[in-house]
Design an enzyme around this catalytic site. Structure first.
Site, short mmCIF file in Angstrom:
data_model
loop_
_atom_site.label_atom_id
_atom_site.label_comp_id
_atom_site.label_asym_id
_atom_site.label_seq_id
_atom_site.Cartn_x
_atom_site.Cartn_y
_atom_site.Cartn_z
N GLU A 223 -0.80 4.07 10.09
CA GLU A 223 -0.02 3.59 11.23
C GLU A 223 1.48 3.75 10.99
O GLU A 223 2.27 3.54 11.91
CB GLU A 223 -0.35 2.12 11.54
CG GLU A 223 0.12 1.08 10.52
CD GLU A 223 -0.88 0.87 9.40
OE1 GLU A 223 -1.74 1.75 9.21
OE2 GLU A 223 -0.81 -0.16 8.71
N ASN B 165 1.45 5.82 5.34
CA ASN B 165 0.91 4.75 4.50
C ASN B 165 -0.63 4.82 4.53
O ASN B 165 -1.20 5.64 5.26
CB ASN B 165 1.42 3.41 5.04
CG ASN B 165 0.70 3.01 6.30
OD1 ASN B 165 0.50 3.85 7.18
ND2 ASN B 165 0.28 1.78 6.40
N PRO B 166 -1.33 3.96 3.79
CA PRO B 166 -2.79 4.07 3.66
C PRO B 166 -3.59 4.10 4.97
O PRO B 166 -4.56 4.86 5.07
CB PRO B 166 -3.16 2.84 2.84
CG PRO B 166 -1.97 2.58 2.00
CD PRO B 166 -0.79 2.94 2.85
N CYS B 167 -3.26 3.30 5.91
CA CYS B 167 -4.10 3.32 7.14
C CYS B 167 -3.48 4.16 8.25
O CYS B 167 -3.93 4.12 9.41
CB CYS B 167 -4.35 1.89 7.57
SG CYS B 167 -5.09 0.90 6.25
N PRO C 270 -4.06 -2.10 11.25
CA PRO C 270 -5.47 -2.53 11.35
C PRO C 270 -5.64 -4.04 11.46
O PRO C 270 -6.64 -4.50 11.99
CB PRO C 270 -6.09 -2.01 10.04
CG PRO C 270 -4.98 -1.56 9.17
CD PRO C 270 -3.76 -1.37 10.01
N GLY D 128 0.85 -1.19 0.00
CA GLY D 128 0.00 0.00 0.00
C GLY D 128 0.88 1.24 0.00
O GLY D 128 1.96 1.24 0.59
N ILE E 291 -5.01 -10.45 8.82
CA ILE E 291 -4.31 -11.39 9.71
C ILE E 291 -5.11 -11.63 11.00
O ILE E 291 -4.95 -12.67 11.64
CB ILE E 291 -2.84 -10.99 10.01
CG1 ILE E 291 -2.73 -9.64 10.69
CG2 ILE E 291 -1.99 -11.05 8.75
CD1 ILE E 291 -1.33 -9.36 11.23
N1 UDP Z 1 -2.86 -2.74 2.83
C1 UDP Z 1 -3.00 -2.66 1.46
N2 UDP Z 1 -4.13 -3.17 0.87
C2 UDP Z 1 -5.15 -3.73 1.57
C3 UDP Z 1 -5.00 -3.80 2.98
C4 UDP Z 1 -3.85 -3.30 3.56
O1 UDP Z 1 -2.12 -2.15 0.80
O2 UDP Z 1 -6.15 -4.17 0.97
C5 UDP Z 1 -1.63 -2.20 3.46
C6 UDP Z 1 -1.82 -0.80 4.00
O3 UDP Z 1 -0.59 -0.11 3.94
C7 UDP Z 1 -2.18 -1.06 5.43
C8 UDP Z 1 -1.28 -2.21 5.75
O4 UDP Z 1 -1.29 -2.99 4.56
O5 UDP Z 1 -1.97 0.06 6.22
C9 UDP Z 1 -1.68 -3.05 6.90
O6 UDP Z 1 -3.03 -3.42 6.80
P1 UDP Z 1 -3.60 -4.68 7.58
O7 UDP Z 1 -2.99 -4.70 8.92
O8 UDP Z 1 -5.09 -4.64 7.48
O9 UDP Z 1 -3.02 -5.88 6.70
P2 UDP Z 1 -3.05 -7.47 6.90
O10 UDP Z 1 -1.63 -7.88 7.12
O11 UDP Z 1 -3.96 -7.84 8.02
O12 UDP Z 1 -3.55 -7.99 5.59
#
Ligand code: UDP
Length: 694
Positions: A353, A349-351, A543, A135, A547
């Site tokens: 954090e 980054n997008p969310c 977020p 992201g 996971i």
């Molecule tokens: N992210 C992304 N696309 C998605 C979901 C997440 O690029 O559809 C990236 C984004 O930078 C986000 C980070 O992954 O802030 C972490 O997101 P998350 O913890 O939800 O990811 P997970 O590892 O649970 O898939």
């Protein structure tokens, strides 16, 4: 018998139905020709563990030692105590090699630049990152405003938002790793002349229509918030027109606001003056905002002045209407950036954090807190030793990801390896609280948040110090300039005071958190000075959207969404009844199918007088929790955290803009680095709907 049988492993029994669905749809490797699965979940964990442990070979570890490390990595993942972010799970040991989730890319005011930082250079970089599941975040404020001149063509500039639309379309076309929709953060700083259009880019008629692959946030400064409080005007400045040292007017202001010591600023300014052959108007003093204004005015860079409150109210209105824009607090981000001697952070980054420098990437991973609640003499307590041990290996694993990563561009590789940021986060926090019998919206719960954050940070930081002793510090490490974030953490009482929240922590919760409460950070600082530090940041509350599903727990530090709900994800719709809730109903002999399906209709038990009060208290869902508690949990996790926190302040659909305004103002005072609200049903598409009937 024990263990394996026909490829079946009893560890697989830890995975829920939804976890298996998600793994099957996106994570487990398939043979590209036959499309048949070539691995089971345990084989996936093994693949990741072995691939990441192998890095230690290049640090002189023997084959036997590497195997031990791999076993430990496998152990913490397969027990669902820790999981790395999605790209690491998907891509480790495969042809695709990007393992990080977070990237920030620079956007300079030019079609292309020799450094590869022009608008279309960045567009290309974004596509390469998305292709493999990362992201991306951008600061678009360096781009000249709409209607400004373009010298080379004698034309008229179309402005940052028009370019954002191109990034948005490209994101639609390049699906992440073919497996998820690309995610972007678009940021514009509040001094930009186009800020009003930016604020409205995703609200009103444009809601659900424009920039659908972007979260947008306004970059806010302390001077702006103070101007809101005092009902004063602030300048809008054309970034193209100022000949200040550094790339734009904004970097000028940074130096003004005391992030760096004066000598350093002077040195920097002189160096820049030399390089840019510019004239400094006031060499003797550090530039204040007023002085910066005078200079900007002289240069003809101030396009207009606007009442700060008018801008602020528009931001609030937009967020209330559609969730966008959010805010990122640029000053707080840079004040608490441990390596702010390297440069200024303009974007996340997008969310949100991960506040990152241009070209930096970061890989994340989260410990599943729920797994560390154990029973002792009939009482639920936290297994601190096991948590500390898991964190130690989690940090080693995240650090190894930096070396195992295949970077899509050399600028990204260079920036990332210079600072070696990793982001250890948490998930399952609200379920830990349920298991401890503590309601999310209580002072007790906030105290748990604050001290758990402290413990996780301490352990992660300690692990990074130990890694430095073994493998060396990150190249940009400077023991003196490095800023320890524990020197600037606000106290627990201070947070409560700012929020005007009264209430005592109960003695039992005080005892529960004793181990975290008593940690000695000054000793840790001494160790860092002597041994060094492997990673410039170690924490980040992600977020954990996917996971947490794989782990079968609640996401990040969010409260439970609903006791029963429908989840819309890329691979389909899932109906879920919270298993922990079912467990409680059983305990009270209330797990009657009729009762459960009644609850499922609303998703909540708050109004249900037939349910015992204890259950109603600990199973408060996101909308039943008052916004102040959402925010205070975020603020607590921000204090002991060198990056940021991804958190959505969920609001009931009937909340007013005044609530949003109050929350945004309070967020600034509490020192969070960014803030997002989401009012229920304010968009036509949302990931989670409450209750089954909707
Ligand atoms: N992210 C992304 N696309 C998605 C979901 C997440 O690029 O559809 C990236 C984004 O930078 C986000 C980070 O992954 O802030 C972490 O997101 P998350 O913890 O939800 O990811 P997970 O590892 O649970 O898939």
């Amino acid at each position: 018998g024990k263990g394996k049988w026909n490829g079946f492993d009893e560890r697989d029994m830890l995975l829920s139905y939804n976890a298996l669905k998600v793994l099957e749809a996106r994570y487990l490797l398939k043979n590209p020709d036959t499309l048949r699965y070539v691995e089971t979940p345990q084989m996936m964990f093994r693949r990741v563990a072995n691939f990441l442990a192998k890095v230690d070979t290049s640090y002189g570890k023997s084959e036997e030692e590497v195997k031990k490390i791999a076993d430990k990595f496998y152990e913490i993942m397969s027990s669902l105590k820790f999981l790395p972010n999605t790209p690491t799970l998907m891509n480790s040991g495969t042809r695709l090699g990007v393992l990080s989730a977070c990237f920030v890319l620079p956007v300079r005011d030019s079609m292309t630049t020799p450094e590869g930082e022009g608008i279309y250079d960045t567009l290309r970089a974004m596509a390469l990152v998305h292709q493999q599941g990362g992201g991306t975040g951008f600061d678009f404020s360096e781009l000249r405003p709409k209607g400004d001149v373009v010298a080379s063509t004698a034309g008229v500039a179309s402005g940052p938002i028009s370019f954002m639309k191109i990034f948005d379309v490209s994101t639609d076309v390049v699906k992440q790793g073919g497996k998820r929709r690309g995610a972007n953060m678009g940021i514009m700083h509040v001094w930009h002349p186009d800020v009003n259009d930016f604020i409205k880019a995703k609200t009103g008629q444009l809601k659900d229509a424009q920039l659908q692959n972007f979260n947008i946030s306004v970059g806010i400064y302390d001077y702006f918030m103070k101007a809101v409080e005092r009902d004063e005007e602030v300048p809008l400045v054309n970034p193209r027109k100022t000949r200040v040292p550094g790339s734009n007017w904004d970097s000028y202001m940074v130096k003004a606001r005391g992030y760096m010591d004066e000598e350093y600023i002077q040195e920097l300014i002189l160096k820049e003056l030399e390089e840019k052959d510019a004239v400094w108007l006031d060499e003797s003093s550090v530039i204040t905002l007023d002085e910066a204004m005078v200079i900007a005015e002289k240069e003809g860079a101030v396009t207009s002045k606007v009442n700060a409150r008018v801008i602020f109210d528009e931001i609030v209105k937009g967020a209330w209407d559609s969730g966008d824009p959010g805010i990122v607090f640029i000053d707080e981000i840079n004040r608490r950036h441990p390596i702010n001697y390297i440069g200024k952070i303009q974007a996340t980054n997008p969310c949100a954090e991960e506040p990152l420098l241009p070209w930096e990437s970061c890989n994340l991973g989260s410990v599943n807190l729920e797994k560390f609640v154990i029973e002792k003499e009939g009482k639920a307590i936290i297994d601190w030793d096991s948590l500390a041990d898991t964190i130690r290996y989690a940090v080693r694993m995240l650090d190894n990801v930096i070396d195992a990563n295949r970077y899509p561009l050399k600028q990204i590789e260079e920036a990332t390896k210079k600072t070696r940021k990793v982001g250890l986060g948490v998930m399952g926090f609200s379920r830990l609280l349920v298991r401890l019998g503590i309601p999310y919206d209580s002072v007790d719960a906030l105290y748990v948040s604050y001290n758990l954050a402290k413990f996780v940070y301490y352990q992660a930081f300690h692990a990074s110090i130990e890694l430095a002793k073994e493998k060396g510090s990150f190249p940009a490490y400077d023991p003196v300039l490095y800023r320890d974030i524990f020197d600037t953490a606000r106290s627990f009482n201070e947070l409560l005071e700012v929020a005007k929240l009264k209430g005592e922590v109960s003695p039992s919760v005080k005892r529960l958190m004793e181990r975290a409460e008593s940690l000695d950070f000054s000793q840790l600082k001494g160790e860092r000075m002597i041994k060094g530090l492997r990673n410039s940041t170690v924490m980040s509350i992600a977020p954990t959207g996917t996971i947490s599903i794989i782990s079968g727990t609640s996401s990040g530090i969010e409260p439970l969404f609903a006791l029963a709900f429908i989840r819309n994800v890329a691979v389909g719709k899932f109906m879920e009844v919270d298993p922990l809730f079912l467990e409680y109903l059983k305990r009270y002999e209330m797990d009657d199918p009729e009762v459960v399906s009644k609850i499922a209709e609303t998703g909540s038990v708050a109004e249900n007088v037939f349910i015992p009060r204890t259950i109603r208290n600990v199973f408060r869902t996101a909308h039943e929790v008052a916004p102040e508690y959402h925010l205070l949990h975020q603020a607590s996790w921000q204090q002991w955290n060198d990056s940021g926190v991804s958190k959505t302040i969920n609001l009931k659909s009937e909340e007013t803009p005044e609530t949003v305004s109050k929350i945004y103002m309070m967020a600034w005072r509490l020192g969070v680095k960014g803030i997002t609200v989401y009012r229920d049903k304010s968009k036509s598409q949302q990931v989670i709907y409450f209750g089954i009937k909707k």
